[in-house]
Design a protein around this motif. Structure first.
Motif, PDB file in Angstrom:
ATOM      1  N   PRO A  99       0.811  -1.226   0.000  1.00 24.68           N
ATOM      2  CA  PRO A  99       0.000   0.000   0.000  1.00 24.68           C
ATOM      3  C   PRO A  99       0.842   1.274   0.000  1.00 24.68           C
ATOM      4  O   PRO A  99       0.445   2.282  -0.603  1.00 24.68           O
ATOM      5  N   ASN A 100       1.991   1.241   0.639  1.00 24.24           N
ATOM      6  CA  ASN A 100       2.865   2.411   0.655  1.00 24.24           C
ATOM      7  C   ASN A 100       3.442   2.697  -0.732  1.00 24.24           C
ATOM      8  O   ASN A 100       3.506   3.850  -1.166  1.00 24.24           O
ATOM      9  N   TYR A 101       3.850   1.647  -1.429  1.00 20.66           N
ATOM     10  CA  TYR A 101       4.379   1.830  -2.783  1.00 20.66           C
ATOM     11  C   TYR A 101       3.296   2.339  -3.734  1.00 20.66           C
ATOM     12  O   TYR A 101       3.560   3.175  -4.607  1.00 20.66           O
ATOM     13  N   LEU A 102       2.081   1.842  -3.575  1.00 18.72           N
ATOM     14  CA  LEU A 102       0.985   2.307  -4.419  1.00 18.72           C
ATOM     15  C   LEU A 102       0.676   3.777  -4.142  1.00 18.72           C
ATOM     16  O   LEU A 102       0.425   4.558  -5.065  1.00 18.72           O
ATOM     17  N   ALA A 103       0.705   4.164  -2.870  1.00 17.66           N
ATOM     18  CA  ALA A 103       0.452   5.567  -2.515  1.00 17.66           C
ATOM     19  C   ALA A 103       1.504   6.481  -3.118  1.00 17.66           C
ATOM     20  O   ALA A 103       1.193   7.577  -3.603  1.00 17.66           O
ATOM     21  N   MET A 104       2.758   6.041  -3.110  1.00 21.89           N
ATOM     22  CA  MET A 104       3.849   6.863  -3.639  1.00 21.89           C
ATOM     23  C   MET A 104       3.782   7.023  -5.150  1.00 21.89           C
ATOM     24  O   MET A 104       4.379   7.950  -5.706  1.00 21.89           O
ATOM     25  N   THR A 105       3.074   6.127  -5.829  1.00 22.06           N
ATOM     26  CA  THR A 105       3.068   6.162  -7.295  1.00 22.06           C
ATOM     27  C   THR A 105       1.706   6.439  -7.913  1.00 22.06           C
ATOM     28  O   THR A 105       1.628   6.692  -9.120  1.00 22.06           O
ATOM     29  N   SER A 106       0.630   6.413  -7.104  1.00 20.50           N
ATOM     30  CA  SER A 106      -0.696   6.675  -7.679  1.00 20.50           C
ATOM     31  C   SER A 106      -1.562   7.578  -6.817  1.00 20.50           C
ATOM     32  O   SER A 106      -2.640   7.984  -7.251  1.00 20.50           O
ATOM     33  N   GLY A 107      -1.144   7.851  -5.583  1.00 21.00           N
ATOM     34  CA  GLY A 107      -1.948   8.693  -4.708  1.00 21.00           C
ATOM     35  C   GLY A 107      -3.069   7.951  -4.016  1.00 21.00           C
ATOM     36  O   GLY A 107      -3.981   8.565  -3.463  1.00 21.00           O
ATOM     37  N   SER A 108      -3.008   6.623  -4.012  1.00 23.64           N
ATOM     38  CA  SER A 108      -4.042   5.819  -3.360  1.00 23.64           C
ATOM     39  C   SER A 108      -3.459   4.476  -2.941  1.00 23.64           C
ATOM     40  O   SER A 108      -2.572   3.938  -3.617  1.00 23.64           O
ATOM     41  N   THR A 109      -3.988   3.934  -1.855  1.00 24.78           N
ATOM     42  CA  THR A 109      -3.629   2.567  -1.463  1.00 24.78           C
ATOM     43  C   THR A 109      -4.578   1.562  -2.099  1.00 24.78           C
ATOM     44  O   THR A 109      -4.374   0.358  -1.959  1.00 24.78           O
ATOM     45  N   TRP A 110      -5.632   2.073  -2.743  1.00 28.59           N
ATOM     46  CA  TRP A 110      -6.631   1.240  -3.406  1.00 28.59           C
ATOM     47  C   TRP A 110      -7.317   0.282  -2.427  1.00 28.59           C
ATOM     48  O   TRP A 110      -7.843  -0.762  -2.825  1.00 28.59           O
ATOM     49  N   GLY A 111      -7.302   0.617  -1.152  1.00 29.71           N
ATOM     50  CA  GLY A 111      -7.935  -0.224  -0.149  1.00 29.71           C
ATOM     51  C   GLY A 111      -7.214  -1.530   0.110  1.00 29.71           C
ATOM     52  O   GLY A 111      -7.736  -2.411   0.798  1.00 29.71           O
ATOM     53  N   ILE A 112      -5.996  -1.657  -0.394  1.00 32.67           N
ATOM     54  CA  ILE A 112      -5.235  -2.904  -0.266  1.00 32.67           C
ATOM     55  C   ILE A 112      -4.515  -2.933   1.082  1.00 32.67           C
ATOM     56  O   ILE A 112      -3.902  -1.945   1.492  1.00 32.67           O
ATOM     57  N   ARG A 113      -4.576  -4.073   1.751  1.00 36.93           N
ATOM     58  CA  ARG A 113      -3.954  -4.222   3.065  1.00 36.93           C
ATOM     59  C   ARG A 113      -3.042  -5.437   3.126  1.00 36.93           C
ATOM     60  O   ARG A 113      -2.785  -5.983   4.200  1.00 36.93           O
ATOM     61  N   GLY A 116      -0.174  -9.077  -1.650  1.00 41.16           N
ATOM     62  CA  GLY A 116      -0.506  -9.937  -2.776  1.00 41.16           C
ATOM     63  C   GLY A 116      -0.643  -9.151  -4.070  1.00 41.16           C
ATOM     64  O   GLY A 116      -0.632  -7.917  -4.082  1.00 41.16           O
ATOM     65  N   TYR A 117      -0.797  -9.894  -5.172  1.00 45.31           N
ATOM     66  CA  TYR A 117      -0.931  -9.210  -6.458  1.00 45.31           C
ATOM     67  C   TYR A 117      -2.383  -8.839  -6.709  1.00 45.31           C
ATOM     68  O   TYR A 117      -3.293  -9.664  -6.558  1.00 45.31           O
ATOM     69  N   HIS A 118      -2.601  -7.591  -7.115  1.00 42.74           N
ATOM     70  CA  HIS A 118      -3.930  -7.075  -7.437  1.00 42.74           C
ATOM     71  C   HIS A 118      -3.823  -6.301  -8.744  1.00 42.74           C
ATOM     72  O   HIS A 118      -3.064  -5.333  -8.826  1.00 42.74           O
ATOM     73  N   ARG A 119      -4.572  -6.721  -9.726  1.00 41.68           N
ATOM     74  CA  ARG A 119      -4.565  -5.971 -10.985  1.00 41.68           C
ATOM     75  C   ARG A 119      -5.404  -4.712 -10.813  1.00 41.68           C
ATOM     76  O   ARG A 119      -6.602  -4.776 -10.520  1.00 41.68           O
ATOM     77  N   LEU A 120      -4.775  -3.568 -11.013  1.00 42.80           N
ATOM     78  CA  LEU A 120      -5.427  -2.281 -10.820  1.00 42.80           C
ATOM     79  C   LEU A 120      -5.638  -1.589 -12.166  1.00 42.80           C
ATOM     80  O   LEU A 120      -5.040  -1.982 -13.171  1.00 42.80           O
ATOM     81  N   PRO A 121      -6.476  -0.565 -12.203  1.00 45.01           N
ATOM     82  CA  PRO A 121      -6.637   0.187 -13.455  1.00 45.01           C
ATOM     83  C   PRO A 121      -5.304   0.747 -13.944  1.00 45.01           C
ATOM     84  O   PRO A 121      -4.371   0.957 -13.160  1.00 45.01           O
ATOM     85  N   ALA A 122      -5.221   0.982 -15.232  1.00 48.19           N
ATOM     86  CA  ALA A 122      -3.993   1.534 -15.821  1.00 48.19           C
ATOM     87  C   ALA A 122      -3.856   2.985 -15.371  1.00 48.19           C
ATOM     88  O   ALA A 122      -4.375   3.905 -15.996  1.00 48.19           O
ATOM     89  N   PRO A 160       5.445  -1.315  -7.859  1.00 42.84           N
ATOM     90  CA  PRO A 160       4.048  -0.918  -8.046  1.00 42.84           C
ATOM     91  C   PRO A 160       3.649  -0.757  -9.507  1.00 42.84           C
ATOM     92  O   PRO A 160       2.467  -0.868  -9.844  1.00 42.84           O
ATOM     93  N   PHE A 161       4.613  -0.528 -10.384  1.00 46.82           N
ATOM     94  CA  PHE A 161       4.297  -0.268 -11.788  1.00 46.82           C
ATOM     95  C   PHE A 161       3.698  -1.491 -12.480  1.00 46.82           C
ATOM     96  O   PHE A 161       2.994  -1.355 -13.483  1.00 46.82           O
ATOM     97  N   ALA A 162       3.956  -2.680 -11.939  1.00 45.31           N
ATOM     98  CA  ALA A 162       3.404  -3.902 -12.526  1.00 45.31           C
ATOM     99  C   ALA A 162       1.940  -4.119 -12.157  1.00 45.31           C
ATOM    100  O   ALA A 162       1.279  -4.990 -12.725  1.00 45.31           O
ATOM    101  N   TYR A 163       1.430  -3.339 -11.220  1.00 46.11           N
ATOM    102  CA  TYR A 163       0.048  -3.500 -10.769  1.00 46.11           C
ATOM    103  C   TYR A 163      -0.927  -2.692 -11.614  1.00 46.11           C
ATOM    104  O   TYR A 163      -2.099  -3.041 -11.717  1.00 46.11           O
ATOM    105  N   TYR A 164      -0.457  -1.604 -12.212  1.00 37.83           N
ATOM    106  CA  TYR A 164      -1.347  -0.727 -12.969  1.00 37.83           C
ATOM    107  C   TYR A 164      -1.565  -1.286 -14.374  1.00 37.83           C
ATOM    108  O   TYR A 164      -0.656  -1.301 -15.196  1.00 37.83           O
ATOM    109  N   GLY A 165      -2.761  -1.783 -14.615  1.00 37.71           N
ATOM    110  CA  GLY A 165      -3.077  -2.367 -15.908  1.00 37.71           C
ATOM    111  C   GLY A 165      -2.701  -3.826 -16.037  1.00 37.71           C
ATOM    112  O   GLY A 165      -2.977  -4.454 -17.063  1.00 37.71           O
ATOM    113  N   GLY A 166      -2.046  -4.376 -15.022  1.00 32.09           N
ATOM    114  CA  GLY A 166      -1.716  -5.796 -15.034  1.00 32.09           C
ATOM    115  C   GLY A 166      -0.661  -6.193 -16.038  1.00 32.09           C
ATOM    116  O   GLY A 166      -0.602  -7.351 -16.460  1.00 32.09           O
ATOM    117  N   THR A 167       0.188  -5.260 -16.430  1.00 31.94           N
ATOM    118  CA  THR A 167       1.238  -5.567 -17.406  1.00 31.94           C
ATOM    119  C   THR A 167       2.599  -5.157 -16.854  1.00 31.94           C
ATOM    120  O   THR A 167       2.690  -4.467 -15.839  1.00 31.94           O
TER     121      THR A 167
END
Length: 302
Positions: A99-113, A116-122, A160-167
């Motif tokens: 969640p910290n890495y996602l916040a640093m790169t997208s401005g959201s934790t996306w509710g992830i706690r 694990g791997y979660h495919r997020l929007p691009a 975190p870059f691998a989570y956005y768009g699942g690629t």
């Protein structure tokens, strides 16, 4: 009287006309200003970027699981804090890592706690930079070309870059590419993540300190950093459970302690403001360091 205008020395003689000309011209001394000291609380909350200069090069290094106190007790990290600027009231967003890495790169934790791997929007800062035509790369130690199947010491949860768009973006590259890029034409954003030992996750904080002592000088000796570049070094979460991690602000112009309350959203706000793209998610309301960085550069002629 002898005064200097540019590189020309003028000797004032007792001739009325020449005296009048000298009085009209005047002579002023110019003194170089030292790097600006940090003024706590001088940052402003701005929902959009407003850079007064073209985008500079930004480098971000993220390390692991170390409290602010523990990090600043290390010899090399302490030397950076003394030589440059350090945020002493900087906080993580809890645990675990992802969640910290996602916040640093997208401005959201996306509710992830979890990690694990979660495919997020691009989404994410990489997507925004690509849309704006701004170059970026993410350098990972241990990365062998596959975001989802690279060996230790690489960790997917720290990418975190691998989570956005699942690629797996082509911008994700091995750490071994960094040295050549620094000596050539580095991207405007360089995101740098050491492996699970050198980041302090599986090995000691002193190991991470030694790793920094080898990498940071490569960055600060590069033309990209020396020409108004910015290096931010932080940790994903505190090992003490107090939420307090360090943020080192390594730039040619800013010095001192930053006591303004900041967090990982502030890091993202600073990066996007610096590169001239829109802020993302909760970073839109975060405190950015861009105003202080611009003021320091202006004071030193940077």
């Amino acid at each position: 009287m002898i005064c200097t205008i540019g590189n020309i020395r003028i000797v004032r003689v007792l001739v009325p006309l020449l005296a009048v000309l000298l009085m009209a011209t005047g002579c002023q001394s110019v003194q170089a200003r030292p790097p600006a000291a940090v003024s706590p609380g001088s940052t402003t909350r701005s929902p959009s970027a407003s850079p007064s200069t073209p985008p500079s090069h930004v480098f971000v290094i993220v390390l692991e699981n170390t409290s602010s106190r523990q990090a600043l007790a290390q010899p090399y990290i302490s030397s950076l804090a003394s030589q440059y600027a350090v945020a002493t009231n900087y906080r993580d967003l809890g645990n675990p890592s992802l969640p910290n890495y996602l916040a640093m790169t997208s401005g959201s934790t996306w509710g992830i706690r979890d990690d694990g791997y979660h495919r997020l929007p691009a989404a994410g800062v990489g997507t925004e930079l690509t849309k704006a035509g701004i170059t970026w790369k993410a350098y990972f130690e241990g990365f062998t070309g596959d975001c989802f199947n690279s060996p230790y010491p690489y960790a997917l949860k720290h990418n975190p870059f691998a989570y956005y768009g699942g690629t797996c973006p082509a911008n994700v590259v091995p750490m071994s590419d960094l040295a050549a890029d620094l000596n050539g034409n580095p991207p405007q954003l360089s995101w740098i993540t050491p492996g699970m030992c050198n980041d302090g996750h599986d090995c000691s904080v002193r190991t991470a300190d030694r790793w920094l002592s080898g990498v940071v000088p490569q960055i600060t000796s590069s033309t990209a950093w020396q020409q108004n570049g910015l290096l931010l070094i932080t940790w994903d979460e505190s090992s003490a459970g107090d939420g307090r991690v360090a943020l080192l602000v390594v730039t040619p112009t800013l010095r001192g302690q930053i006591t303004t309350p900041l967090d990982h959203f502030s890091l993202l706000a600073t990066v996007t403001d610096r590169l001239g793209v829109a802020r993302l998610g909760q970073s839109a309301q975060a405190t950015s360091l861009q105003d202080q960085l611009q003021a320091a550069a202006a004071n030193t002629g940077g």
